[in-house]
Scaffold this motif. Structure first.
Motif, short mmCIF file in Angstrom:
data_model
loop_
_atom_site.label_atom_id
_atom_site.label_comp_id
_atom_site.label_asym_id
_atom_site.label_seq_id
_atom_site.Cartn_x
_atom_site.Cartn_y
_atom_site.Cartn_z
N ILE A 70 0.66 -0.69 0.34
CA ILE A 70 0.26 -0.07 0.16
C ILE A 70 0.86 1.29 0.12
O ILE A 70 2.02 1.39 0.16
N PHE A 71 0.47 2.19 -0.03
CA PHE A 71 1.07 3.16 0.02
C PHE A 71 0.31 4.41 -0.57
O PHE A 71 -1.30 4.84 -0.22
N GLU A 72 0.28 5.86 0.25
CA GLU A 72 0.23 7.21 0.88
C GLU A 72 0.88 7.91 -1.17
O GLU A 72 2.12 7.81 -1.40
N ALA A 196 -8.68 1.03 -2.23
CA ALA A 196 -7.13 1.12 -1.46
C ALA A 196 -6.79 1.64 -2.29
O ALA A 196 -6.08 1.38 -3.21
N LYS A 197 -5.19 1.96 -1.56
CA LYS A 197 -4.19 2.68 -2.42
C LYS A 197 -3.65 1.35 -2.38
O LYS A 197 -2.13 1.49 -1.45
N THR A 198 -3.58 0.67 -3.50
CA THR A 198 -2.81 -0.72 -2.83
C THR A 198 -2.09 -0.36 -5.05
O THR A 198 -2.87 -0.23 -5.94
N THR A 301 -8.75 15.25 -10.00
CA THR A 301 -7.77 16.07 -9.35
C THR A 301 -7.58 14.91 -8.27
O THR A 301 -7.74 13.76 -8.16
N GLY A 302 -5.95 15.31 -7.66
CA GLY A 302 -5.37 14.42 -7.50
C GLY A 302 -4.20 15.18 -6.45
O GLY A 302 -3.42 16.41 -7.05
N THR A 303 -3.40 14.45 -5.46
CA THR A 303 -2.22 14.96 -4.83
C THR A 303 -1.30 15.36 -5.36
O THR A 303 -0.88 16.84 -5.83
N ALA A 304 -1.11 14.74 -6.77
CA ALA A 304 0.39 14.72 -7.59
C ALA A 304 -0.40 15.67 -9.29
O ALA A 304 1.16 17.02 -9.15
N ALA A 305 -1.29 16.12 -9.77
CA ALA A 305 -1.97 16.60 -10.27
C ALA A 305 -2.20 17.93 -9.42
O ALA A 305 -2.32 18.80 -10.78
C1 COI Z 1 -1.50 11.06 -5.76
O1 COI Z 1 -2.02 11.79 -7.04
O2 COI Z 1 -0.05 11.36 -5.57
C2 COI Z 1 -1.17 9.53 -6.68
O3 COI Z 1 -0.91 8.95 -5.50
C3 COI Z 1 -1.08 9.27 -7.85
C4 COI Z 1 -0.25 8.89 -8.57
C5 COI Z 1 0.83 9.28 -8.98
C6 COI Z 1 0.48 7.23 -8.33
#
Ligand code: COI
Length: 357
Positions: A70-72, A196-198, A301-305
């Motif tokens: 799993i990850f975040e 789940a973030k898996t 929407t997303g953390t990365a983007a």
């Molecule tokens: C994030 O937006 O942080 C993500 O987990 C998306 C991705 C880079 C897998």
């Protein structure tokens, strides 16, 4: 639990990127990492910050064979006042623990995880980029390390956090992306592990994403697995559509990731008194709104983007241009507001920003 710290020696320090305008996403990692181990008889032990290095695990480690991973993803920012802050870290670690439960993995102590993450960031603080649109990406991860080949939850785990400076996730930056509506392959089914973030969810998305990329698309828009009828998410982002003057996003329902940026966007849209609906939205409704000129905007929407506007949606071989192929007004407003709060340029009425220095 005490977190021990071993600092990298002068010969272990890596050169920092010279050009912050070209950081991209996910290629650069700092000088240190935070780790801790778990054994079922002992619980979590040995939390430590150490020099960033390769990790050694057994070839029989269960994560490799059966995917217990799993990850975040969260970010740290250099505020305008020179301080360093995190955006909603407790929400990320809450979700991490929900993912852990779903994957039969041990939960972490959230305070310890945040403290270790903060100590790591402060040690590598010189790596946090300062240019607009850049940040320090944080990747907490857990893998099953027990060497065993029977199918059951592992009894040993490694938790680690790696960090690195990032710019825009997509090469398009804030320019609108083209998305391909996938009506054959599926990412996640109800009752599965979609929320789940898996790792497996991302592995499952690759084949369709590569096919779409070869046709010139940036992302795949996933439909529900049972009927291929309702829009879900794009895999790295949750999706929002503005039809007439209503902002609409899909409910979570177990197959959609509970995005922290999704939640922030919903909160802001409500704060602004806009019409908002969280409901099942069929792809037919989206396409007919696009054809009638009622689909005003679409964005992810997303953390990365953060916020990524969608300029084109292609479904069953037909292209539909959204918002004239430009970034729409609400997408822009959300991007401006969320990043202003993250960089400390605007008031943070919801207590999302945690100052660590
Ligand atoms: C994030 O937006 O942080 C993500 O987990 C998306 C991705 C880079 C897998």
């Amino acid at each position: 639990m005490e977190i021990s710290i071993v600092k990298a020696g002068p010969d272990q320090l890596k050169p920092k990127p010279a050009d912050e305008s070209n950081l991209g996403f996910g290629d650069i990692f700092t000088d240190h990492m935070f780790l801790m181990n778990y054994e079922s008889a002992k619980g979590w032990f040995n939390p430590r910050v150490e020099p960033y290095s390769k990790i050694s695990i057994e070839p029989a480690a269960m994560a490799i064979h059966y995917g217990q991973e799993i990850f975040e993803g969260l970010k740290a920012y250099h505020g305008d006042n020179g301080g360093i802050s995190l955006f909603r870290p407790r929400d990320n670690y809450d979700r991490f623990n929900r993912s852990a439960r779903r994957m039969c993995m041990p939960e972490v102590d959230i305070d310890l995880a945040i403290t270790g993450t903060a100590e790591l960031i402060l040690l590598d603080r010189e790596w946090i980029p300062k240019s607009p649109g850049t940040s320090l990406y944080i990747r907490p991860t857990m893998i099953a390390t027990e060497p065993h080949l029977g199918v059951r939850p592992a009894k040993e785990y490694l938790f680690f956090v790696i960090i690195g400076p990032v710019g825009a996730y997509y090469k398009e930056g804030l320019n609108p992306v083209k998305i391909y509506v996938e009506d054959f392959y599926v990412r996640a089914a109800r009752g599965g592990t979609g929320e789940a973030k898996t790792a497996g969810n991302y592995a499952a998305s690759l084949f369709a994403a590569e096919e779409a990329k070869a046709k010139g698309f940036t992302q795949v828009l996933w439909l529900d697995a049972a009927e291929h009828k309702y829009v879900e998410e794009v895999g790295t982002m949750n999706m929002f559509f503005v039809i007439d003057d209503t902002v609409i996003t899909s409910p979570l329902g177990g197959s959609v990731l509970a995005g922290i940026t999704r939640d922030s966007a919903i909160q802001l849209v409500r704060d602004w008194g806009m019409k908002f609906e969280e409901r099942a939205l069929s792809i037919d409704e989206v396409i007919s709104a696009a054809q009638d000129g009622r689909l005003k905007e679409a964005f992810g929407t997303g953390t990365a983007a953060v916020i990524s506007p969608v300029g084109q949606i292609t479904y069953k071989g037909k292209d539909h241009i959204v918002a004239g192929g430009k970034m729409g007004e609400i997408s822009q407003r959300l991007y401006d507001e969320i990043t202003a709060i993250q960089y400390g340029k605007k008031k943070d009425p919801h207590g999302w920003v945690i100052h660590i220095d």
